[in-house]
Design a protein around this motif. Structure first.
Motif, PDB file in Angstrom:
ATOM      1  N   ARG A  30       0.492  -0.780   0.029  1.00  0.00           N
ATOM      2  CA  ARG A  30      -0.132  -0.042   0.170  1.00  0.00           C
ATOM      3  C   ARG A  30       0.875   1.126  -0.297  1.00  0.00           C
ATOM      4  O   ARG A  30       0.224   1.655  -0.593  1.00  0.00           O
ATOM      5  N   ARG A  31       2.076   1.707   0.886  1.00  0.00           N
ATOM      6  CA  ARG A  31       2.713   2.316   0.571  1.00  0.00           C
ATOM      7  C   ARG A  31       3.374   2.623   0.044  1.00  0.00           C
ATOM      8  O   ARG A  31       3.906   3.769  -1.180  1.00  0.00           O
ATOM      9  N   ALA A  32       3.965   1.385  -1.059  1.00  0.00           N
ATOM     10  CA  ALA A  32       4.838   1.941  -2.984  1.00  0.00           C
ATOM     11  C   ALA A  32       3.696   1.943  -3.820  1.00  0.00           C
ATOM     12  O   ALA A  32       4.019   2.890  -4.165  1.00  0.00           O
ATOM     13  N   LEU A  33       2.471   1.373  -3.499  1.00  0.00           N
ATOM     14  CA  LEU A  33       1.390   1.752  -4.538  1.00  0.00           C
ATOM     15  C   LEU A  33       1.395   3.592  -4.093  1.00  0.00           C
ATOM     16  O   LEU A  33       1.377   4.556  -5.363  1.00  0.00           O
ATOM     17  N   PHE A  34       1.286   3.926  -2.959  1.00  0.00           N
ATOM     18  CA  PHE A  34       1.774   5.576  -2.809  1.00  0.00           C
ATOM     19  C   PHE A  34       2.340   6.544  -2.693  1.00  0.00           C
ATOM     20  O   PHE A  34       2.095   8.167  -3.807  1.00  0.00           O
ATOM     21  N   GLU A  35       3.338   5.575  -3.020  1.00  0.00           N
ATOM     22  CA  GLU A  35       4.573   6.888  -3.372  1.00  0.00           C
ATOM     23  C   GLU A  35       5.301   5.971  -4.555  1.00  0.00           C
ATOM     24  O   GLU A  35       5.504   7.249  -4.441  1.00  0.00           O
ATOM     25  N   LYS A  36       4.581   5.262  -5.540  1.00  0.00           N
ATOM     26  CA  LYS A  36       4.317   6.076  -6.673  1.00  0.00           C
ATOM     27  C   LYS A  36       4.097   5.684  -7.765  1.00  0.00           C
ATOM     28  O   LYS A  36       3.619   4.431  -7.827  1.00  0.00           O
ATOM     29  N   PRO A  37       2.922   6.484  -7.948  1.00  0.00           N
ATOM     30  CA  PRO A  37       1.880   6.487  -8.692  1.00  0.00           C
ATOM     31  C   PRO A  37       1.869   6.149 -10.023  1.00  0.00           C
ATOM     32  O   PRO A  37       2.677   6.842 -10.094  1.00  0.00           O
ATOM     33  N   GLY A  38       1.123   5.494 -10.503  1.00  0.00           N
ATOM     34  CA  GLY A  38       1.141   4.253 -12.059  1.00  0.00           C
ATOM     35  C   GLY A  38       1.673   2.778 -11.521  1.00  0.00           C
ATOM     36  O   GLY A  38       1.555   2.329 -12.877  1.00  0.00           O
ATOM     37  N   ARG A  39       2.121   2.836 -10.667  1.00  0.00           N
ATOM     38  CA  ARG A  39       2.441   1.788 -10.755  1.00  0.00           C
ATOM     39  C   ARG A  39       1.270   0.595 -10.139  1.00  0.00           C
ATOM     40  O   ARG A  39       0.547   0.796 -10.287  1.00  0.00           O
ATOM     41  N   THR A  40       1.559  -0.836 -10.575  1.00  0.00           N
ATOM     42  CA  THR A  40       0.127  -2.389 -10.567  1.00  0.00           C
ATOM     43  C   THR A  40       0.946  -2.675 -10.886  1.00  0.00           C
ATOM     44  O   THR A  40       1.946  -3.545 -10.162  1.00  0.00           O
ATOM     45  N   VAL A  41       0.020  -3.308  -9.285  1.00  0.00           N
ATOM     46  CA  VAL A  41      -0.367  -4.360  -9.416  1.00  0.00           C
ATOM     47  C   VAL A  41      -1.294  -5.782  -9.826  1.00  0.00           C
ATOM     48  O   VAL A  41      -2.679  -5.484 -10.337  1.00  0.00           O
ATOM     49  N   TYR A  42      -0.872  -6.875  -9.758  1.00  0.00           N
ATOM     50  CA  TYR A  42      -2.222  -8.278 -10.612  1.00  0.00           C
ATOM     51  C   TYR A  42      -2.556  -8.407  -8.979  1.00  0.00           C
ATOM     52  O   TYR A  42      -2.060  -8.881  -8.266  1.00  0.00           O
ATOM     53  N   ALA A  43      -4.026  -9.443  -8.943  1.00  0.00           N
ATOM     54  CA  ALA A  43      -4.680  -9.684  -8.408  1.00  0.00           C
ATOM     55  C   ALA A  43      -6.170 -10.451  -8.833  1.00  0.00           C
ATOM     56  O   ALA A  43      -6.311 -10.507 -10.712  1.00  0.00           O
ATOM     57  N   ILE A  44      -6.431 -11.219  -8.281  1.00  0.00           N
ATOM     58  CA  ILE A  44      -7.516 -11.882  -8.368  1.00  0.00           C
ATOM     59  C   ILE A  44      -8.755 -11.056  -7.246  1.00  0.00           C
ATOM     60  O   ILE A  44      -8.483 -11.638  -6.547  1.00  0.00           O
ATOM     61  N   VAL A  45      -9.375 -11.309  -8.613  1.00  0.00           N
ATOM     62  CA  VAL A  45     -10.567 -10.963  -8.249  1.00  0.00           C
ATOM     63  C   VAL A  45     -11.961 -11.454  -8.403  1.00  0.00           C
ATOM     64  O   VAL A  45     -12.448 -11.984  -9.559  1.00  0.00           O
ATOM     65  N   ALA A  46     -12.838 -10.877  -7.336  1.00  0.00           N
ATOM     66  CA  ALA A  46     -14.414 -12.166  -7.306  1.00  0.00           C
ATOM     67  C   ALA A  46     -15.355 -10.332  -7.820  1.00  0.00           C
ATOM     68  O   ALA A  46     -15.188  -9.532  -7.179  1.00  0.00           O
ATOM     69  N   LEU A  47     -15.987 -10.469  -8.211  1.00  0.00           N
ATOM     70  CA  LEU A  47     -16.881  -8.985  -8.710  1.00  0.00           C
ATOM     71  C   LEU A  47     -18.499  -9.340  -8.493  1.00  0.00           C
ATOM     72  O   LEU A  47     -18.734 -10.508  -9.457  1.00  0.00           O
ATOM     73  N   THR A  48     -18.775  -8.975  -7.550  1.00  0.00           N
ATOM     74  CA  THR A  48     -20.304  -9.100  -6.986  1.00  0.00           C
ATOM     75  C   THR A  48     -21.987  -8.051  -7.422  1.00  0.00           C
ATOM     76  O   THR A  48     -20.976  -7.275  -7.013  1.00  0.00           O
ATOM     77  N   SER A  49     -22.111  -8.376  -8.399  1.00  0.00           N
ATOM     78  CA  SER A  49     -23.907  -7.520  -8.970  1.00  0.00           C
ATOM     79  C   SER A  49     -24.075  -7.301  -7.449  1.00  0.00           C
ATOM     80  O   SER A  49     -25.079  -7.858  -6.889  1.00  0.00           O
ATOM     81  N   LYS A  50     -24.457  -5.837  -7.738  1.00  0.00           N
ATOM     82  CA  LYS A  50     -24.828  -5.423  -6.391  1.00  0.00           C
ATOM     83  C   LYS A  50     -25.944  -4.177  -6.365  1.00  0.00           C
ATOM     84  O   LYS A  50     -26.857  -4.291  -5.584  1.00  0.00           O
ATOM     85  N   SER A  51     -26.628  -4.055  -7.575  1.00  0.00           N
ATOM     86  CA  SER A  51     -27.631  -2.688  -7.502  1.00  0.00           C
ATOM     87  C   SER A  51     -27.784  -3.107  -9.514  1.00  0.00           C
ATOM     88  O   SER A  51     -26.640  -3.485 -10.358  1.00  0.00           O
ATOM     89  N   TYR A  52     -28.449  -2.568  -9.862  1.00  0.00           N
ATOM     90  CA  TYR A  52     -29.369  -1.886 -10.650  1.00  0.00           C
ATOM     91  C   TYR A  52     -30.306  -1.304 -11.066  1.00  0.00           C
ATOM     92  O   TYR A  52     -30.490  -0.830 -10.214  1.00  0.00           O
ATOM     93  N   THR A  53     -29.938   0.070 -12.118  1.00  0.00           N
ATOM     94  CA  THR A  53     -30.849   0.681 -13.020  1.00  0.00           C
ATOM     95  C   THR A  53     -31.412   0.466 -13.961  1.00  0.00           C
ATOM     96  O   THR A  53     -30.890   0.297 -15.370  1.00  0.00           O
ATOM     97  N   GLY A  54     -32.750  -0.013 -13.575  1.00  0.00           N
ATOM     98  CA  GLY A  54     -33.282  -0.134 -14.673  1.00  0.00           C
ATOM     99  C   GLY A  54     -33.879   0.809 -16.135  1.00  0.00           C
ATOM    100  O   GLY A  54     -32.931   1.949 -15.516  1.00  0.00           O
ATOM    101  N   HIS A  55     -35.334   1.018 -16.798  1.00  0.00           N
ATOM    102  CA  HIS A  55     -34.978   2.169 -17.748  1.00  0.00           C
ATOM    103  C   HIS A  55     -36.591   2.266 -17.814  1.00  0.00           C
ATOM    104  O   HIS A  55     -37.277   0.904 -17.712  1.00  0.00           O
ATOM    105  N   ALA A  56     -36.969   2.954 -17.087  1.00  0.00           N
ATOM    106  CA  ALA A  56     -38.833   3.095 -17.699  1.00  0.00           C
ATOM    107  C   ALA A  56     -38.770   3.322 -19.260  1.00  0.00           C
ATOM    108  O   ALA A  56     -38.261   3.476 -20.526  1.00  0.00           O
ATOM    109  N   GLU A  57     -40.719   2.791 -19.512  1.00  0.00           N
ATOM    110  CA  GLU A  57     -40.494   2.536 -20.837  1.00  0.00           C
ATOM    111  C   GLU A  57     -40.834   4.276 -21.195  1.00  0.00           C
ATOM    112  O   GLU A  57     -41.232   5.783 -20.037  1.00  0.00           O
ATOM    113  N   GLY A  58     -40.087   4.400 -22.347  1.00  0.00           N
ATOM    114  CA  GLY A  58     -40.550   6.382 -23.609  1.00  0.00           C
ATOM    115  C   GLY A  58     -39.209   7.043 -22.359  1.00  0.00           C
ATOM    116  O   GLY A  58     -38.697   8.111 -23.089  1.00  0.00           O
TER     117      GLY A  58
END
Length: 145
Positions: A30-58
């Motif tokens: 976390r310190r390295a990410l703060f001190e060196k902007p633009g640094r990339t880290v690799y991660a495995i993530v699980a993404l879960t849908s939490k909400s949606y915005t629908g659309h009304a007719e018209g």
């Protein structure tokens, strides 16, 4: 839940809850990410849908789905980062060969498998090149006739 038309694709938003990401990072990372902007880290993530915005007719509002990172593991060593980068590249090659770079559907959920098993089922660089060569030959063959 609103129904989407066949041509509609919802916009994906990522919500601000980053607790699993922060929890998976060491203090030093976390310190390295703060001190060196633009640094990339690799991660495995699980993404879960939490909400949606629908659309009304018209209404002209586009459909949206909001995702949250619910699980995360960040590579802590260069070897882990390289393995994740290789897995990402293998998956990208597969999407490129499937022609699905703009639309990603539901994939298999196999968190219990090893990374080597996952990447073994994806095309190699040589297979991608052969696929592109064959596609180009087919395209050229259409104009010869």
């Amino acid at each position: 839940m609103p129904k989407l038309g066949p041509a509609e694709v919802p916009e994906v938003k990522l919500d601000g809850a980053a607790v699993p990401i922060e929890a998976s990072m060491s203090r030093e990372l976390r310190r390295a990410l703060f001190e060196k902007p633009g640094r990339t880290v690799y991660a495995i993530v699980a993404l879960t849908s939490k909400s949606y915005t629908g659309h009304a007719e018209g209404e002209d509002k586009k459909p949206q789905v909001k995702l949250r990172v619910t699980e995360c593991e960040v590579a802590r060593t260069d070897e882990d980062a390289l393995a994740l980068a290789d897995a990402k590249a293998a998956m990208y090659r597969g999407r490129q060969m499937d022609g699905t770079l703009d639309e990603v559907g539901e994939g298999p959920m196999r968190p219990e498998t090893q990374l080597a098993e996952i990447t073994a089922n994806h095309p190699s660089d040589a297979e991608l090149k052969a696929h592109k060569r064959a596609a180009e030959e087919r395209r050229r063959g259409e104009y010869v006739r």
